[in-house]
Motif scaffolding. Structure first.
Motif, PDB file in Angstrom:
ATOM      1  N   THR A  86       0.942  -1.384   0.007  1.00 52.03           N
ATOM      2  CA  THR A  86      -0.022   0.140  -0.079  1.00 52.03           C
ATOM      3  C   THR A  86       0.991   1.223   0.119  1.00 52.03           C
ATOM      4  OG1 THR A  86      -1.719  -1.220   1.176  1.00 52.03           O
ATOM      5  CG2 THR A  86      -1.859   1.308   1.305  1.00 52.03           C
ATOM      6  N   ARG A  89       2.357   1.921  -3.683  1.00 50.64           N
ATOM      7  CA  ARG A  89       1.280   2.325  -4.622  1.00 50.64           C
ATOM      8  C   ARG A  89       0.980   3.794  -4.375  1.00 50.64           C
ATOM      9  NH1 ARG A  89      -1.149  -2.545  -3.143  1.00 50.64           N
ATOM     10  NH2 ARG A  89      -2.885  -1.529  -1.868  1.00 50.64           N
ATOM     11  N   ARG A  90       1.063   4.157  -2.986  1.00 47.76           N
ATOM     12  CA  ARG A  90       0.578   5.454  -2.628  1.00 47.76           C
ATOM     13  C   ARG A  90       1.708   6.707  -3.091  1.00 47.76           C
ATOM     14  NH1 ARG A  90      -1.817   4.890   3.598  1.00 47.76           N
ATOM     15  NH2 ARG A  90      -4.022   4.052   2.715  1.00 47.76           N
ATOM     16  N   ALA A  91       2.911   5.809  -2.909  1.00 48.89           N
ATOM     17  CA  ALA A  91       4.085   6.872  -3.217  1.00 48.89           C
ATOM     18  C   ALA A  91       4.147   6.865  -4.652  1.00 48.89           C
ATOM     19  CB  ALA A  91       5.407   6.047  -2.825  1.00 48.89           C
ATOM     20  N   GLN A  93       1.569   6.868  -6.850  1.00 50.77           N
ATOM     21  CA  GLN A  93       0.603   7.913  -7.206  1.00 50.77           C
ATOM     22  C   GLN A  93       0.890   9.328  -6.702  1.00 50.77           C
ATOM     23  OE1 GLN A  93      -3.268   6.472  -5.477  1.00 50.77           O
ATOM     24  NE2 GLN A  93      -4.445   7.891  -6.508  1.00 50.77           N
ATOM     25  N   HIS A  94       1.245   9.454  -5.618  1.00 47.93           N
ATOM     26  CA  HIS A  94       1.578  10.733  -5.038  1.00 47.93           C
ATOM     27  C   HIS A  94       2.510  11.469  -6.094  1.00 47.93           C
ATOM     28  CE1 HIS A  94       2.061  14.311  -2.392  1.00 47.93           C
ATOM     29  NE2 HIS A  94       3.463  13.843  -2.526  1.00 47.93           N
ATOM     30  N   LEU A  95       3.665  10.598  -6.359  1.00 51.06           N
ATOM     31  CA  LEU A  95       4.840  11.399  -7.079  1.00 51.06           C
ATOM     32  C   LEU A  95       4.432  11.669  -8.641  1.00 51.06           C
ATOM     33  CD1 LEU A  95       7.682  12.114  -7.051  1.00 51.06           C
ATOM     34  CD2 LEU A  95       8.384  10.014  -7.827  1.00 51.06           C
ATOM     35  N   GLU A  97       1.188  12.056  -9.667  1.00 45.82           N
ATOM     36  CA  GLU A  97       0.223  12.864  -9.918  1.00 45.82           C
ATOM     37  C   GLU A  97       0.444  14.359  -9.659  1.00 45.82           C
ATOM     38  OE1 GLU A  97      -3.161  11.520  -7.631  1.00 45.82           O
ATOM     39  OE2 GLU A  97      -3.677  10.179  -9.053  1.00 45.82           O
ATOM     40  N   GLY A  98       1.772  14.671  -9.168  1.00 48.29           N
ATOM     41  CA  GLY A  98       2.295  15.806  -8.901  1.00 48.29           C
ATOM     42  C   GLY A  98       2.942  16.676 -10.133  1.00 48.29           C
ATOM     43  N   ARG A 108       9.837  12.145 -13.636  1.00 50.75           N
ATOM     44  CA  ARG A 108       9.674  11.570 -12.132  1.00 50.75           C
ATOM     45  C   ARG A 108       9.460  10.048 -12.503  1.00 50.75           C
ATOM     46  NH1 ARG A 108       6.010  15.006  -8.564  1.00 50.75           N
ATOM     47  NH2 ARG A 108       6.698  17.238  -9.232  1.00 50.75           N
ATOM     48  N   TYR A 332       0.211   3.141 -13.775  1.00 49.30           N
ATOM     49  CA  TYR A 332      -0.228   4.499 -13.200  1.00 49.30           C
ATOM     50  C   TYR A 332       0.189   5.579 -14.179  1.00 49.30           C
ATOM     51  CZ  TYR A 332      -1.108   3.137  -8.091  1.00 49.30           C
ATOM     52  OH  TYR A 332      -1.662   2.744  -7.012  1.00 49.30           O
TER      53      TYR A 332
END
Length: 339
Positions: A86, A89-91, A93-95, A97-98, A108, A332
């Motif tokens: 988890t 996956r969050r890392a 998505q966060h990277l 999407e920025g 990135r 992603y």
């Protein structure tokens, strides 16, 4: 039954060698893995694996290490890829999407992939000809200068400026923009050129030079082979793996500098969204005969991709984790570019 057990022994040898970088002996297999058989049986299985060319003994009185053939069988037996955690996956998505534009998202992505896999990451820029058109804009820059902006569904933006002989008529520019978009939006860029041929005849004679100039520049741009741009990150990871290249790491680094070589290897691994693995001698490039490449396509839809990304590292690689990371990052990236 014996074949299944020998596959388990091979899997254990690969996993231990990847983890320890040391040749693996039968005693270590008994201690680290629950194979359910005696040490003598494991030694017999190792003898069969060696005779089959799946493992070899690097020097006398040493354990065994996998061969390219052994790694290939191991990879082919990976039926499902383990999901990322988890947090991972969050890392991702966060990277991603920025990112503020295509250049940013590619930079990135390559840094992220290198960080996740501890290998050299390679990301190919989205192919222009494999993308679908999202919009074409015509922007007057002055009385006789026009900017043509091409935007694809993969986030790629191409700009061309042209000089015209007569002052631009805003009404004609608007009509031309509308006609081009009406016949092009949603179509693959590679298929658009032929649909523009009749556009010039739909305008009054005095406006045809402008229209012809726009169509010519547009057609030339759409015919460009834009698959020659790649970005890399993590070359320093190879230096930390220099012991995995028995000859020398120099040829590998030289091959990385030749983008044509990398692009050819990526192309040979297919265009769908499955994860491909090319191991050692399979790379068909002598400098990379001790390296492995894990790659897949990204972007587009229906299993097709507009470009490729992947990682390169020594054959002593954690294939399962690397394949999972490559697949996850590609998915992603596809969502961001097509979302």
């Amino acid at each position: 039954m014996g074949q299944d057990r020998r596959l388990d022994v091979l899997r254990a040898i690969v996993e231990d060698y990847v983890h320890t970088r040391e040749p693996v002996g039968s005693k270590a297999l008994v201690e680290r893995h629950s194979l359910g058989v005696s040490p003598a049986t494991i030694r017999n299985d190792m003898a069969v694996l060696e005779e089959s060319g799946l493992i070899h003994q690097p020097h006398t009185s040493a354990g065994r290490v996998p061969t390219d053939k052994g790694y290939r069988l191991f990879v082919d037996q990976i039926s499902t890829l383990k999901p990322l955690s988890t947090a991972e996956r969050r890392a991702i998505q966060h990277l991603l999407e920025g990112a503020v534009d295509l250049d940013d998202v590619v930079e990135r992505t390559v840094r992220l992939l290198s960080h996740l896999t501890h290998q050299v990451a390679v990301v190919q820029y989205p192919s222009l000809r494999n993308s679908a058109l999202r919009h074409i804009e015509l922007v007057p820059l002055s009385e006789r200068r026009l900017l043509i902006v091409i935007i694809t569904d993969s986030g790629r933006v191409e700009q061309r400026a042209i000089e015209v002989e007569t002052p631009l008529d805003p009404v004609v520019v608007a009509e031309l923009r509308a006609r081009i978009n009406a016949g092009s939006i949603g179509r693959r860029v590679a298929d658009i050129g032929t649909g523009l041929e009749d556009t010039t005849r739909k305008f009054a004679p005095e406006h045809r030079p402008l229209v012809a100039s726009v169509i010519e520049v547009l057609s030339e741009t759409l015919r460009m082979d834009a698959e020659d741009r790649i970005v890399m990150a993590g070359t320093a990871n190879l230096a930390r793996s220099d012991l995995d290249f028995p000859r020398t790491i120099g040829p590998v680094l030289e091959a990385l500098e030749e983008q044509v070589v990398l692009l050819k290897l990526l192309h040979e691994m297919g265009e769908d969204d499955s994860v491909g693995v090319s191991i050692g001698e399979e790379n068909r490039h002598e400098a990379l005969s001790e390296a492995s490449i894990v790659a897949t396509a990204y972007g587009g839809g229906s299993g097709e991709g507009v470009a490729r990304l992947g990682v390169l590292g020594p054959t002593r690689m954690d294939y399962a984790s690397t394949m999972s990371s490559v697949r996850a990052v590609a998915r992603y990236l596809s969502r961001i570019l097509t979302g």
